[in-house]
Write a protein that holds these residues in place. Structure first.
Motif, mmCIF file in Angstrom:
data_model
loop_
_atom_site.group_PDB
_atom_site.id
_atom_site.type_symbol
_atom_site.label_atom_id
_atom_site.label_comp_id
_atom_site.label_asym_id
_atom_site.label_seq_id
_atom_site.Cartn_x
_atom_site.Cartn_y
_atom_site.Cartn_z
ATOM 1 N N ARG A 30 11.464 -5.365 -5.904
ATOM 2 C CA ARG A 30 10.889 -5.523 -4.566
ATOM 3 C C ARG A 30 10.741 -4.176 -3.883
ATOM 4 N N ASP A 31 11.683 -3.277 -4.101
ATOM 5 C CA ASP A 31 11.589 -1.958 -3.483
ATOM 6 C C ASP A 31 10.344 -1.223 -3.963
ATOM 7 N N ALA A 36 4.978 0.775 -2.582
ATOM 8 C CA ALA A 36 3.533 0.877 -2.804
ATOM 9 C C ALA A 36 2.765 0.385 -1.580
ATOM 10 N N ALA A 37 3.214 -0.709 -0.987
ATOM 11 C CA ALA A 37 2.546 -1.251 0.202
ATOM 12 C C ALA A 37 2.668 -0.292 1.374
ATOM 13 N N VAL A 38 3.820 0.342 1.525
ATOM 14 C CA VAL A 38 4.021 1.298 2.611
ATOM 15 C C VAL A 38 3.075 2.482 2.456
ATOM 16 N N ARG A 39 2.900 2.966 1.234
ATOM 17 C CA ARG A 39 1.975 4.091 1.009
ATOM 18 C C ARG A 39 0.559 3.726 1.442
ATOM 19 N N ILE A 40 0.143 2.513 1.112
ATOM 20 C CA ILE A 40 -1.207 2.072 1.494
ATOM 21 C C ILE A 40 -1.328 2.008 3.014
ATOM 22 N N LEU A 46 -2.121 -1.011 8.381
ATOM 23 C CA LEU A 46 -1.557 -2.261 7.879
ATOM 24 C C LEU A 46 -2.638 -3.238 7.432
ATOM 25 N N ALA A 47 -3.781 -3.228 8.099
ATOM 26 C CA ALA A 47 -4.857 -4.153 7.736
ATOM 27 C C ALA A 47 -5.375 -3.898 6.325
ATOM 28 N N ALA A 48 -5.171 -2.683 5.832
ATOM 29 C CA ALA A 48 -5.654 -2.339 4.489
ATOM 30 C C ALA A 48 -4.727 -2.841 3.397
ATOM 31 N N VAL A 49 -3.534 -3.299 3.765
ATOM 32 C CA VAL A 49 -2.570 -3.789 2.771
ATOM 33 C C VAL A 49 -2.958 -5.196 2.363
ATOM 34 N N GLY A 73 2.828 -12.252 4.506
ATOM 35 C CA GLY A 73 3.882 -12.093 5.496
ATOM 36 C C GLY A 73 5.191 -11.643 4.868
ATOM 37 N N ASP A 74 5.501 -12.151 3.677
ATOM 38 C CA ASP A 74 6.703 -11.713 2.972
ATOM 39 C C ASP A 74 6.597 -10.242 2.601
ATOM 40 N N LEU A 75 5.406 -9.825 2.241
ATOM 41 C CA LEU A 75 5.195 -8.430 1.873
ATOM 42 C C LEU A 75 5.464 -7.512 3.067
#
Length: 248
Positions: A30-31, A36-40, A46-49, A73-75
């Motif tokens: 999960r980390d 990866a999501a944080v980098r995006i 956030l809308a680009a994730v 939402g979990d992401l």
């Protein structure tokens, strides 16, 4: 249970297995997914994730990612908690609860500057993950000698966090407006000050004129931040167990 086999109510991502479904050992943690999501989000907002973009970033098919993270939402919950791991918490509180909470507020503000999407995400996602719980436990430990009861300690931490989010959001909005206008933040402030000086000096707003005549408070963001957070902390200082006026 719902007809699909999922719980009818909301589920917390950390209460679920790291990976659902059959198959080989999980290929990602999960980390790693959250990172990866944080980098995006840092690069594009956030809308680009999206599940597709995150799946591509970690190297799996989009549908495979749902075995690890059931919903967007979990992401976002995972992202918020991942960033909460950036707090540099001492091994133990210093004994000065005001200093400890101020330092954590400063760190939170820096995090929100590094991750501009964070204030909005925190406001819309309320589940506390492992890193957030670690942070909260330290805050409550720092407040052990404050004389505040448990309820007021939690309330104070929430007040500090809410104030930091509000101030960080305001800073970001000002920076975004300056970027869109093609002018610097200083130029926009000067334009506003010039307009107010002319309007207030006309006599229609005598109370504002009196206040301005005494001199404006510091506008340096760091000075304003220190003053406001200090006042929030001071508002709770001295209220012994049982609550004080307006706080019980």
């Amino acid at each position: 249970m719902a007809a699909s086999g999922r719980a009818a109510g909301p589920e917390v991502i950390w209460a679920r297995p790291e990976r659902t479904g059959r198959g080989p050992r999980p290929a990602f943690t999960r980390d790693e997914i959250a990172e990866a999501a944080v980098r995006i989000a840092d690069e594009s907002g956030l809308a680009a994730v999206s599940m597709r973009r995150v799946a591509t970033a970690v190297g799996c098919a989009t549908m495979s990612l749902y075995n690890y993270v059931p919903a967007k939402g979990d992401l976002v919950d995972l992202m918020v908690d991942h960033v909460s791991g950036e707090y540099e918490l001492p091994a133990a509180p210093s004994g000065d609860w005001r200093a400890d909470l101020f330092e954590l507020a400063r760190q939170a503000r820096d995090m929100m500057r590094r991750h501009p999407w964070l204030p909005g995400a925190v406001l819309s996602h309320h589940f506390l993950g492992p890193n957030a719980l670690r942070y909260l436990e330290f805050c409550l430990a720092a407040l052990e000698g404050s004389g505040l009861d448990d309820g007021l300690r939690v309330e104070l931490v929430s007040m500090v966090n809410g104030t930091v989010i509000t101030m960080a959001s305001s800073e970001q909005a000002a920076a975004e407006r300056a970027k869109e206008s093609g002018h610097t933040a200083g130029q926009l402030q000067a334009a506003q000050a010039g307009y107010l000086a002319g309007v207030v000096g006309g006599g229609r707003y005598p109370l504002m004129a009196r206040a301005f005549a005494k001199g404006a408070p510091p506008t340096d963001p760091d000075a304003v931040f220190a003053r406001v957070i200090g006042r929030v902390l001071d508002a709770y200082a001295g209220h012994e167990t049982g609550g004080g006026p307006g706080l019980g």
